[in-house]
Write an enzyme that holds these catalytic residues in place. Structure first.
Site, PDB file in Angstrom:
ATOM      1  N   GLY A 320       3.214   0.555  -3.184  1.00 52.94           N
ATOM      2  CA  GLY A 320       4.226  -0.494  -3.237  1.00 52.94           C
ATOM      3  C   GLY A 320       5.595   0.083  -2.925  1.00 52.94           C
ATOM      4  N   GLU A 321       6.624  -0.558  -3.458  1.00 51.61           N
ATOM      5  CA  GLU A 321       8.022  -0.120  -3.289  1.00 51.61           C
ATOM      6  C   GLU A 321       8.518  -0.289  -1.858  1.00 51.61           C
ATOM      7  OE1 GLU A 321       8.335   3.939  -4.633  1.00 51.61           O
ATOM      8  OE2 GLU A 321       7.267   3.515  -6.508  1.00 51.61           O
TER       9      GLU A 321
END
Length: 354
Positions: A320-321
């Site tokens: 993610g991120e």
């Protein structure tokens, strides 16, 4: 919810773009995916000579009420701890932003922790996390509208600095749960086929997650019938029922970016779900989206297929991120350089043989 004016790119330029691509000094079609990517970028920017300026990355954080139901192996404390870590430059997103020259903006949209005294975090908190959508909508209409507006305003700030390509990432424990439900409801795919391990659930954990999300969808259906027994609710109602504040802000950012003709780099499962939600609201938004990465989360490939999206990378990442999308940036740069720096057959004095 605010109205966006998203315009499909004018197709009158398409033939000229294709002609330029075909006359670069290479065999026709030999640069494969770079050629179709260049076409998309040129169409979005309405030019034969595309440019990339001041790339920005929005990292949006928020906690989810559904986390209380044990649908994630990670506790919600990880959300605020990682947000602080990002300000110290120690996250995966920090590394990739440094590598590729992105300005990183870390934004608290609804983290269940007081981050107001942490330097390096933009404080846009709507509440300390959403409500538990097992029992009620995750947020009110007013909260949803506010999150959309904040996401749009963040893009305005980037645009004012000269940004024309934007990447969006998220930090929010349990946000694969609303993503799976959106995939199920918008894609009409059986819910079990949309649910995966998230940040690392084992088999019993996945079964528990499925039980909770099935119950949540049943409760949502009852709420929908009660709220509007004689009319069809708009997609925005479904979105806000399950969304996290960081997800709603991401949708607002995607829509505003498309309105401003800014390219939007889409990351993994959660951001693809946000793209799917944005697509339900404004189908023309897809013209401005570049899908950077297909991750390992169950169903991600099928969710991409709902939008006929072709990701640039498949690296098995599920952090993610925005990290997967950031890794795809050099490919986007290559497509732009191809249009601007490759010679053509005529100028290179090479016989065009097709």
């Amino acid at each position: 919810m605010r109205r966006f004016k998203i315009v499909e790119p004018d197709k009158d330029l398409q033939a000229s773009i294709q002609d330029k691509i075909d006359n670069l000094n290479k065999p026709k079609g030999s640069l494969g995916r770079l050629e179709s990517l260049a076409m998309q970028i040129c169409m979005a920017q309405q030019t034969l000579s595309p440019e990339l300026h001041h790339p920005c990355h929005l990292l949006l954080g928020g906690d989810h009420g559904i986390e209380r139901e044990g649908v994630s192996v990670s506790p919600r404390d990880v959300t605020w701890q990682q947000m602080v870590n990002f300000t110290h430059g120690g996250g995966g997103v920090n590394m990739f932003c440094r590598q590729h020259g992105f300005k990183l903006l870390v934004v608290d949209m609804g983290v269940d922790h007081d981050l107001s005294n942490v330097p390096g975090i933009l404080h846009r908190k709507i509440a300390n996390g959403t409500k538990d959508f097992l029992y009620e909508p995750a947020m009110s209409e007013a909260e949803f509208d506010k999150a959309i507006d904040i996401g749009a305003a963040l893009v305005d700030d980037c645009y004012d600095e000269g940004c024309n390509i934007l990447c969006i990432g998220e930090m929010g424990i349990a946000n694969t749960s609303p993503s799976s439900i959106w995939m199920h409801l918008f894609g009409r795919i059986p819910l079990d086929e949309c649910i995966g391990a998230g940040s690392g659930l084992d088999t019993p954990g996945i079964q528990h997650k499925k039980k909770i999300l099935h119950a949540a969808v049943q409760h949502y259906s009852a709420w929908r019938e009660k709220s509007s027994p004689s009319t069809t609710l708009p997609p925005s109602a479904t979105i806000r029922y399950f969304a996290g504040f960081e997800m709603a802000a991401a949708i607002g950012a995607m829509l505003r970016a498309a309105e401003l003709k800014i390219l939007v780099m889409v990351d993994g499962f959660i951001m693809t779900a946000c793209a799917l939600a944005a697509y339900q609201l404004y189908p023309d938004v897809l013209a401005y989206m570049i899908f950077g990465h297909c991750g390992d989360e169950s169903g991600h490939k099928r969710m991409l297929a709902l939008m006929h999206a072709e990701p640039l990378l498949q690296l098995g990442m599920r952090l993610g991120e925005g990290t997967g999308a950031l890794c795809s940036y050099p490919i986007i740069q290559s497509a732009v350089l191809m249009m601007n720096e490759m010679n053509n057959f005529k100028d290179a004095q090479i016989t065009k043989y097709f």
